[in-house]
Enzyme design. Sequence first.
Site, PDB file in Angstrom:
ATOM      1  N   PHE A 188      -6.046  42.619  12.330  1.00 40.80           N
ATOM      2  CA  PHE A 188      -5.155  42.101  11.292  1.00 40.80           C
ATOM      3  C   PHE A 188      -3.690  42.179  11.689  1.00 40.80           C
ATOM      4  O   PHE A 188      -2.843  41.510  11.118  1.00 40.80           O
ATOM      5  CB  PHE A 188      -5.346  42.895  10.001  1.00 40.80           C
ATOM      6  CG  PHE A 188      -5.084  44.375  10.182  1.00 40.80           C
ATOM      7  CD1 PHE A 188      -3.796  44.880  10.167  1.00 40.80           C
ATOM      8  CD2 PHE A 188      -6.136  45.251  10.399  1.00 40.80           C
ATOM      9  CE1 PHE A 188      -3.553  46.224  10.371  1.00 40.80           C
ATOM     10  CE2 PHE A 188      -5.900  46.602  10.586  1.00 40.80           C
ATOM     11  CZ  PHE A 188      -4.610  47.091  10.571  1.00 40.80           C
ATOM     12  N   GLY A 189      -3.338  43.095  12.637  1.00 43.14           N
ATOM     13  CA  GLY A 189      -1.948  43.356  12.962  1.00 43.14           C
ATOM     14  C   GLY A 189      -1.721  44.849  13.124  1.00 43.14           C
ATOM     15  O   GLY A 189      -2.520  45.534  13.758  1.00 43.14           O
TER      16      GLY A 189
ATOM     17  N   VAL B 141       0.094  48.684  11.219  1.00 47.27           N
ATOM     18  CA  VAL B 141       0.615  49.375  10.038  1.00 47.27           C
ATOM     19  C   VAL B 141       1.626  50.428  10.492  1.00 47.27           C
ATOM     20  O   VAL B 141       1.343  51.214  11.400  1.00 47.27           O
ATOM     21  CB  VAL B 141      -0.517  50.048   9.233  1.00 47.27           C
ATOM     22  CG1 VAL B 141       0.053  50.735   7.999  1.00 47.27           C
ATOM     23  CG2 VAL B 141      -1.578  49.030   8.820  1.00 47.27           C
TER      24      VAL B 141
ATOM     25  N   ASP C 102     -15.806  44.551   2.782  1.00 43.29           N
ATOM     26  CA  ASP C 102     -15.615  45.363   3.992  1.00 43.29           C
ATOM     27  C   ASP C 102     -15.476  46.851   3.639  1.00 43.29           C
ATOM     28  O   ASP C 102     -14.538  47.514   4.085  1.00 43.29           O
ATOM     29  CB  ASP C 102     -14.397  44.870   4.775  1.00 43.29           C
ATOM     30  CG  ASP C 102     -14.484  45.217   6.265  1.00 43.29           C
ATOM     31  OD1 ASP C 102     -15.595  45.509   6.753  1.00 43.29           O
ATOM     32  OD2 ASP C 102     -13.439  45.193   6.936  1.00 43.29           O
TER      33      ASP C 102
END
Length: 367
Positions: A41-42, A44, A154
Amino acid sequence: MTLTMDKFLNDLEREKPVRFTDQHLKIATDNYSYLLGSGGFGAVYKGIFSDGTIVAVKVLRGSTDKKIEEQFMAEAGTIGKIHHFNLVRLYGFCFERNFIALVYEYMVNGSLDKYLFHENKTLGYEKLHEIAVGTARGIAYLHEECQQRIIHYDIKPENILLDRNFNPKVADFGLAKLCNRENSHLTMTGGRGTPGYAAPELWMPFPVTHKCDVYSFGMLLFEIIGRRRNLDIKLPESQEWFPMWVWKKFDAGEVEELIIACGVEEKSKDIVERMVNLALSCVQYRPELRPIMSDVVKMLEGSVEIPKPSNPFQQFMDGNFIAGPVQVPVTYSTSTCGSSVMASDSSILHATSIMRNHDIELASSQG
């Protein structure tokens, strides 16, 4: 920016999340210097605002701008509109031309997987039971108390965050979907979720309901019971796939032996036995045989009796097209954990082998 996105952002701001600028978040995160974690997703980052509020800034990345926008809309459009003690809180967002981020409350104790698999297992079963109950309450709220039902898709230890007092909060709504209560079935295109936790119907051309989250919660419950990954190829074959081992012990009337093998304290034996029965009920092959999440909460708390579960893996043991370990079409990929599981022919594989490949890839990618 499309008219659809423009309308979405206007609607979102009416729900009260703060709209931050990229500059706001650069200052709060000290130019993104404290990485908390990353995945498909990227990434954090930890941040702190001038008033002392500590936050987790999730910077979205993806293969295309469209994918990033889809994930942003999925997360902000669900968690941005709801509030519950057992759901992570969205403080705000940033949506700029070359930068999209979501700003969440910071969970000081990180995710549940650390306390089940990676560190000294410092959490006793009474606390783990409390975490299971709180997680179930959060999912029950999504399914049964929101204006529109929200399916998470999920549920897994990595997506259960723990606050200062180890209260659980369900996080990561990047795959979540809103659906009308009147339309209880969704049509899916392609697999969704993480192998090993995803319900069988998510990999098959069958209708999908909120019961897929119940299945995932059952798989999470097994990992809480065993304080281990459900699939561990380093163990003897009979114990390699924990849910099957649990069923065989349950079916043979040897739950006490299983509980002892898991190192359960005497004072916690009753609640762990309850969790064993419930986990087997939640992962039933047929969705209609799984309980709803509000009943899962009551069963975990002991206020409702758990019906004796049937064998959730019967189709697997009979060699039929199944799930439990599920069988799925081979041609698919998933990047929910930042790694892929790929296959190239049109045959059918058991999800145990998918899970094994997934774990091996994950281990090798981590060095």
